[in-house]
Motif scaffolding. Structure first.
Motif, PDB file in Angstrom:
ATOM      1  N   SER A 291       9.327  -1.365 -20.236  1.00 46.49           N
ATOM      2  CA  SER A 291       8.288  -1.037 -19.633  1.00 46.49           C
ATOM      3  C   SER A 291       8.403   0.483 -18.932  1.00 46.49           C
ATOM      4  O   SER A 291       7.337   0.877 -18.372  1.00 46.49           O
ATOM      5  N   MET A 292       9.578   1.029 -19.041  1.00 41.82           N
ATOM      6  CA  MET A 292       9.715   2.434 -18.762  1.00 41.82           C
ATOM      7  C   MET A 292      10.151   3.290 -19.862  1.00 41.82           C
ATOM      8  O   MET A 292      10.804   4.316 -19.702  1.00 41.82           O
ATOM      9  N   LEU A 297      12.567   8.092 -21.899  1.00 39.47           N
ATOM     10  CA  LEU A 297      12.965   9.304 -22.905  1.00 39.47           C
ATOM     11  C   LEU A 297      12.632  10.618 -22.356  1.00 39.47           C
ATOM     12  O   LEU A 297      13.318  11.506 -22.597  1.00 39.47           O
ATOM     13  N   GLN A 298      11.414  10.763 -21.956  1.00 38.31           N
ATOM     14  CA  GLN A 298      11.075  12.301 -21.503  1.00 38.31           C
ATOM     15  C   GLN A 298      11.850  12.896 -20.367  1.00 38.31           C
ATOM     16  O   GLN A 298      12.154  13.913 -20.666  1.00 38.31           O
ATOM     17  N   GLU A 299      12.070  12.041 -19.389  1.00 39.06           N
ATOM     18  CA  GLU A 299      12.977  12.335 -18.188  1.00 39.06           C
ATOM     19  C   GLU A 299      14.308  12.722 -18.381  1.00 39.06           C
ATOM     20  O   GLU A 299      15.053  13.766 -17.995  1.00 39.06           O
ATOM     21  N   GLY A 329       5.917   8.413 -27.448  1.00 41.89           N
ATOM     22  CA  GLY A 329       4.901   7.492 -27.901  1.00 41.89           C
ATOM     23  C   GLY A 329       5.563   6.911 -29.266  1.00 41.89           C
ATOM     24  O   GLY A 329       5.344   5.385 -29.645  1.00 41.89           O
ATOM     25  N   GLY A 330       6.156   7.698 -30.148  1.00 39.04           N
ATOM     26  CA  GLY A 330       6.620   7.328 -31.308  1.00 39.04           C
ATOM     27  C   GLY A 330       8.003   6.431 -31.043  1.00 39.04           C
ATOM     28  O   GLY A 330       8.301   5.421 -31.681  1.00 39.04           O
ATOM     29  N   PHE A 331       8.504   6.831 -29.927  1.00 42.80           N
ATOM     30  CA  PHE A 331       9.877   5.962 -29.603  1.00 42.80           C
ATOM     31  C   PHE A 331       9.395   4.648 -29.249  1.00 42.80           C
ATOM     32  O   PHE A 331      10.113   3.561 -29.650  1.00 42.80           O
ATOM     33  N   VAL A 332       8.343   4.413 -28.318  1.00 34.16           N
ATOM     34  CA  VAL A 332       7.834   3.116 -27.979  1.00 34.16           C
ATOM     35  C   VAL A 332       7.313   2.273 -29.184  1.00 34.16           C
ATOM     36  O   VAL A 332       7.609   1.087 -29.447  1.00 34.16           O
ATOM     37  N   ILE A 438      13.724  -1.620 -12.298  1.00 36.05           N
ATOM     38  CA  ILE A 438      13.771  -0.254 -12.932  1.00 36.05           C
ATOM     39  C   ILE A 438      13.030   0.793 -12.317  1.00 36.05           C
ATOM     40  O   ILE A 438      13.037   1.715 -11.963  1.00 36.05           O
ATOM     41  N   GLY A 439      11.784   0.101 -11.878  1.00 33.44           N
ATOM     42  CA  GLY A 439      10.855   1.122 -11.282  1.00 33.44           C
ATOM     43  C   GLY A 439      11.246   1.389  -9.817  1.00 33.44           C
ATOM     44  O   GLY A 439      11.166   2.563  -9.319  1.00 33.44           O
TER      45      GLY A 439
END
Length: 546
Positions: A291-292, A297-299, A329-332, A438-439
């Motif tokens: 979900s996150m 990955l970005q943060e 997006g590639g990671f997802v 997690i959120g």
């Protein structure tokens, strides 16, 4: 639906109509199941619609109404929908997946997989068509009803429709058989997401975001594809078994029962609730990551994703944010690939290790990897962090795929589809718990001033605690007490009511038809779209390691 009388011809959708005849090849059943699961697996890829839908009226930017209440948003035709409101669609879908699987599991055992598959096709494909209409007239309540409620019912029916049938066709390879089908659910987004993007880009213009048209086309595709899968289902006659196979040769694990537990008694056993908790914890941990996955990955890595390790997430400009969002997006997509592949790999491995040992592997290896993940993140190793989460998600998918075989081992095969449906309510519970934990912790950490790169540390440790609870529950699973097993008289009564023919002396030419053009075409029909999805995923994932 009750079985039809012997002097009546069974209807097109009735169980009696789909009993396999001599010469039928059992390897035609898995692609039929895959056809349905590859379609409903798009539930994991619905997020590709959220951003375009959040500016469906404004096209280039949202038409916002800051003071709008949720009730007003449900009926407005002048303001764009919020992403948070669109996310409710996915949550509704998961909740109704579990509820419908539990509610209709018993009906499925009586009605047969074809009727359930057709119902799933009408609900899932029809849900997309209704959602397309909702976008066209801009009514959020109708969107929720179509894709969330009706589509969610289709998810539940489609998910459980092949389980009992595959286990009965492959008693010698229970894990592999269910893994083949359920891997489609994990991989459906790999096909559906890029297809949705292609269609939206094709239909998009100055007056339309292209979402309504894309959803209408996809609804029609899913309806046809799922109906083909449903009509491809066949059930083996009572008493059928693979040539040369006997239960005693395969009974190398003490948990594999030779009896059957009735659906009405399954929930009375401690084994039902222990497996329910084990699934709940495994799925809560995995779905929390899924979900996150993109913001995580970005943060955590920020500028490191574009070769600028000196830049933290908050230091990036708009163009750099856009680049790392694409990489995420590639990671997802890569996680989707491992989610799918893990379902087949782990389920097949469970035929060798046993289901309980396989679940032990999920929890023990998962706990190690969740504890290591924050350290790998702080080391700045994108490859190791990504690889760790890919293995974690493979076990998330593997838990789903191994579950039907685990239940068949514990409760027998007579009601395994219906019992599986009731166990899936753990998925509904996990769909709330995992993302909520997690959120909430992420937001609390950010509010407390914790750097973005470290806001997920405590979350990953808490998810480790989930797995510990699951480990304990799995360790307590024992063979079901004989008092819960059905008697020979009860089994005989069920077979008398059933509409399937009986072959007590073996296969009589059913199950092993060898290679045929029909088998090849069936596997190509599901294999080509799946490989196209894998190729798209790998292309997107290259940026992670480039």
């Amino acid at each position: 639906m009750t079985a039809m009388a012997s002097d009546q011809a069974p209807g097109l959708l009735d169980r009696g109509r789909i009993v396999a005849r001599a010469g039928f090849n059992r390897w035609l059943v898995p692609p039929a199941a895959l056809a349905i699961h590859l379609c409903i697996g798009m539930s994991y890829g619905l997020s590709v619609f959220w951003l375009p839908l959040s500016q469906a009226l404004g096209i280039s930017k949202p038409v916002a109404c800051p003071d709008m209440s949720l009730m007003q948003e449900l009926f407005t035709t002048t303001c764009d929908w919020r992403v948070s409101s669109l996310l409710v669609t996915f949550e509704l879908g998961i909740v109704f997946l579990g509820l419908s699987a539990a509610a209709f599991g018993g009906w499925l055992e009586r009605a047969g997989p074809r009727r359930a598959g057709v119902s799933a096709a009408l609900c899932w494909g029809g849900g997309f068509l209704l959602a397309a209409l909702a976008v066209y007239i801009h009514q959020l309540w109708l969107f929720w009803l179509g894709l969330g409620v009706i589509g969610g019912i289709g998810l539940g029916l489609g998910y459980i429709s092949p389980v009992s049938t595959l286990i009965k066709w492959f008693p010698d390879r229970r894990g592999m058989a269910t893994g083949m089908a359920i891997m489609g659910f994990g991989g459906g987004a790999m096909i559906g997401s890029p297809l949705a993007i292609l269609l939206m880009n094709h239909f998009k213009d100055d007056q339309s975001s292209g979402v309504a048209q894309a959803m209408a086309v996809m609804g029609c595709i899913y309806l046809v594809f799922m109906l083909c899968g449903a009509f491809g289902y066949r059930v083996p006659p009572d008493g059928w078994k693979p040539d040369g196979w006997t239960q005693s040769k395969e009974r190398t694990h003490a948990l594999i029962t030779t009896g059957h537990v009735h659906l009405n008694d399954a929930h009375k056993t401690p084994q039902f609730w222990l497996i329910w908790v084990a699934l709940w914890m495994n799925v809560s941990a995995g779905i929390g990551v899924l979900s996150m996955a993109s913001p995580m990955l970005q943060e955590i890595f920020g500028g490191s994703l574009i070769g600028r390790p000196d830049l933290k997430f908050g230091d990036l400009d708009a163009s750099q944010h856009a680049v790392i969002a694409g990489i995420a997006g590639g990671f997802v997509s890569l996680l989707s690939l491992f989610n799918s592949g893990g379902r087949f790999a782990w389920a097949s491995l469970s035929d060798i290790l046993g289901r309980k040992v396989t679940y032990f592997s999920f929890f023990i290896l998962g706990m190690i990897l969740y504890v290591l993940a924050p350290t790998l993140a702080h080391m700045g190793s994108v490859a190791l962090f990504v690889g760790t989460l890919c293995i974690i998600i493979s076990m998330y998918g593997g838990g789903f795929a191994t579950l039907p075989a685990y239940l068949a081992d514990i409760f027998g095969t007579q009601f395994v589809g219906a019992i599986h449906g009731r166990i899936l309510t753990a998925w509904s519970a996990a769909g709330i718990l995992g993302p909520l934990v997690i959120g909430y912790i992420r937001d609390a950490e950010i509010a407390a001033g914790v750097p973005r790169a470290a806001v997920y540390d405590y979350t990953l440790y808490i998810l480790t605690g989930f797995l510990l609870i699951g480990l304990i529950a799995n360790a307590l699973v024992r063979p079901v007490d004989h008092k819960y097993m059905m008697t020979d008289e009860q089994l005989a009564a069920l077979k008398t009511k059933a509409s399937t023919a009986t072959l007590p002396d073996g296969s009589h030419g059913i199950g092993f038809g060898g290679f045929s053009p029909a088998v090849l075409l069936a596997w190509l029909a599901v294999g080509i779209p799946f490989l196209w999805g894998v190729w798209n995923t790998l292309v997107k994932a290259v940026a992670l390691f480039g």
